[in-house]
Design a protein around this motif. Structure first.
Motif, PDB file in Angstrom:
ATOM      1  N   ARG A 155     -15.694 -59.428 107.457  1.00  0.00           N
ATOM      2  CA  ARG A 155     -14.338 -59.026 107.820  1.00  0.00           C
ATOM      3  C   ARG A 155     -14.138 -57.636 107.214  1.00  0.00           C
ATOM      4  N   ILE A 156     -13.809 -56.661 108.047  1.00  0.00           N
ATOM      5  CA  ILE A 156     -13.657 -55.299 107.554  1.00  0.00           C
ATOM      6  C   ILE A 156     -12.290 -54.737 107.923  1.00  0.00           C
ATOM      7  N   THR A 157     -11.826 -53.821 107.100  1.00  0.00           N
ATOM      8  CA  THR A 157     -10.646 -53.010 107.409  1.00  0.00           C
ATOM      9  C   THR A 157     -11.154 -51.617 107.686  1.00  0.00           C
ATOM     10  N   TYR A 158     -10.905 -51.140 108.916  1.00  0.00           N
ATOM     11  CA  TYR A 158     -11.549 -49.902 109.363  1.00  0.00           C
ATOM     12  C   TYR A 158     -10.537 -48.884 109.855  1.00  0.00           C
ATOM     13  N   TYR A 159     -10.739 -47.629 109.426  1.00  0.00           N
ATOM     14  CA  TYR A 159      -9.871 -46.532 109.870  1.00  0.00           C
ATOM     15  C   TYR A 159     -10.540 -45.816 111.035  1.00  0.00           C
ATOM     16  N   THR A 166      -5.530 -47.991 111.433  1.00  0.00           N
ATOM     17  CA  THR A 166      -6.378 -48.886 110.640  1.00  0.00           C
ATOM     18  C   THR A 166      -6.278 -50.285 111.219  1.00  0.00           C
ATOM     19  N   THR A 167      -7.432 -50.918 111.412  1.00  0.00           N
ATOM     20  CA  THR A 167      -7.453 -52.250 112.016  1.00  0.00           C
ATOM     21  C   THR A 167      -8.313 -53.188 111.176  1.00  0.00           C
ATOM     22  N   ASP A 168      -8.039 -54.490 111.303  1.00  0.00           N
ATOM     23  CA  ASP A 168      -8.861 -55.546 110.694  1.00  0.00           C
ATOM     24  C   ASP A 168      -9.724 -56.169 111.777  1.00  0.00           C
ATOM     25  N   ARG A 169     -11.001 -56.331 111.510  1.00  0.00           N
ATOM     26  CA  ARG A 169     -11.935 -56.874 112.497  1.00  0.00           C
ATOM     27  C   ARG A 169     -12.914 -57.816 111.823  1.00  0.00           C
ATOM     28  N   ASP A 204     -12.435 -49.297 104.755  1.00  0.00           N
ATOM     29  CA  ASP A 204     -11.587 -49.337 103.569  1.00  0.00           C
ATOM     30  C   ASP A 204     -11.824 -50.592 102.738  1.00  0.00           C
ATOM     31  N   SER A 206     -14.211 -54.589 102.805  1.00  0.00           N
ATOM     32  CA  SER A 206     -15.114 -55.514 103.505  1.00  0.00           C
ATOM     33  C   SER A 206     -15.266 -56.784 102.693  1.00  0.00           C
TER      34      SER A 206
END
Length: 317
Positions: A155-159, A166-169, A204, A206
């Motif tokens: 699970r990552i938070t990515y800009y 910024t999204t969570d995926r 940002d 993981s």
């Protein structure tokens, strides 16, 4: 990365080799270099594009072919001792420090040795308060590599810079790779239902999940053989620019659909952009030597950004 480093070393050795052996046959040169004749021809074609800033006649390395032999006719000054002014020396020190921090760089010991020699020659200049730290976090890089090896979902938070969001995926890691000076996590993105590349310095946060990675059979790795991750397609915006001599380098840095030389020192360059926001930032970064010819909305976006910047200066005391 290793193939690129090997080729760079081969190209650097090839120029003095040709200097010392005018008229050498391609077969003999290939044998001495330990490569095939086809590889040698590809190296020679690349050398033709190397030389001094300006990159016009009299600036680039040149060769003459007679039958199956080759003679170096211009070496672009590679045989002259290198003299650096203070700004050039500091720029080289900063670049080497950045290279030393880049994950996955081959022959890191050689980089450190070169850096030590230049710092010694630069004297007090090397002690200037400049610290280089690439945004790619080494600890996070190791976490991602571990997830790939253990085949665990993340699970990552990515800009995303192009959309400034910024999204969570949840992603299923495939591999970690380095292209240019950036490290990437390649993974199947469950949100996009496609293979995506996530720049490590833009992750940002993981967290490794308990479930195993589930990479679908249709997922295909990204082709990085060209050294770039961007593949232009007809559906992307076509940007046309008029560029001056100082920014012609973009024709080497970016895949272009058309380059028209003239009038004068100006070139007209057409290329595909991932989106117009990216194109706007690129044009603004190039400065006064570039003019947007199309599309009109890009020209207006650049002009609006320039007016905004000028108005900010107007408010200064």
């Amino acid at each position: 990365m290793s193939n690129s480093a090997e080729r760079l070393g081969r190209l650097l050795n090839l120029v003095p080799y040709l200097q010392a052996r005018p008229g050498v046959t391609l077969a003999e040169a290939a044998h001495d270099q330990g490569i095939t004749e086809r590889q040698l021809r590809e190296d020679l074609e690349l050398l033709w594009l190397c030389g001094l800033p300006g990159y016009g006649p009299g600036d680039l390395i040149d060769m003459a072919f007679v039958g199956d032999s080759v003679t170096l006719t211009y070496d672009a000054g590679i045989d002259r001792p290198l003299r650096l002014n203070p700004d050039e020396a500091l720029a080289l020190i900063v670049a080497l420090r950045m290279l030393a921090e880049t994950p996955g760089v081959a022959q890191r010991d050689g980089v450190h040795r070169a850096l030590a020699k230049i710092e010694h020659a630069a004297g007090d200049l090397a002690d200037a308060p400049v610290e280089v730290r690439l945004p790619g976090n080494a600890d996070r890089l190791e976490e991602l590599r571990g997830a790939v090896e253990r085949r665990r979902a993340l699970r990552i938070t990515y800009y995303t810079a192009t959309r400034d969001e910024t999204t969570d995926r949840v992603v299923d890691p495939m591999r970690v790779l380095v292209v240019g000076r950036w490290a990437y996590l390649e993974a199947w993105c469950r949100r996009a239902q496609a293979v995506r590349l996530f720049r490590v310095d833009r992750i940002d946060a993981s967290a490794e999940l308990d479930e195993p990675a589930q990479v679908p059979v249709q997922a295909r790795p990204t082709d990085t053989r060209s050294g770039t991750l961007f593949t232009p397609t007809p559906d992307l915006p076509l940007v046309t620019l008029r560029v001056g001599r100082g920014v012609r380098w973009i024709t080497e840095q970016y895949p272009c659909e058309e380059v028209v030389r003239g009038p004068g020192e100006h070139w007209t360059v057409s290329l595909r952009a991932s989106d117009l926001d990216w194109a706007r930032r690129m044009v603004l970064g190039l400065g006064a030597e570039v003019t947007v010819l199309s599309p009109p909305e890009l020209a207006e976006a650049v002009a609006a950004e320039a007016r905004k910047a000028l108005s900010a200066y107007a408010t200064l005391p």
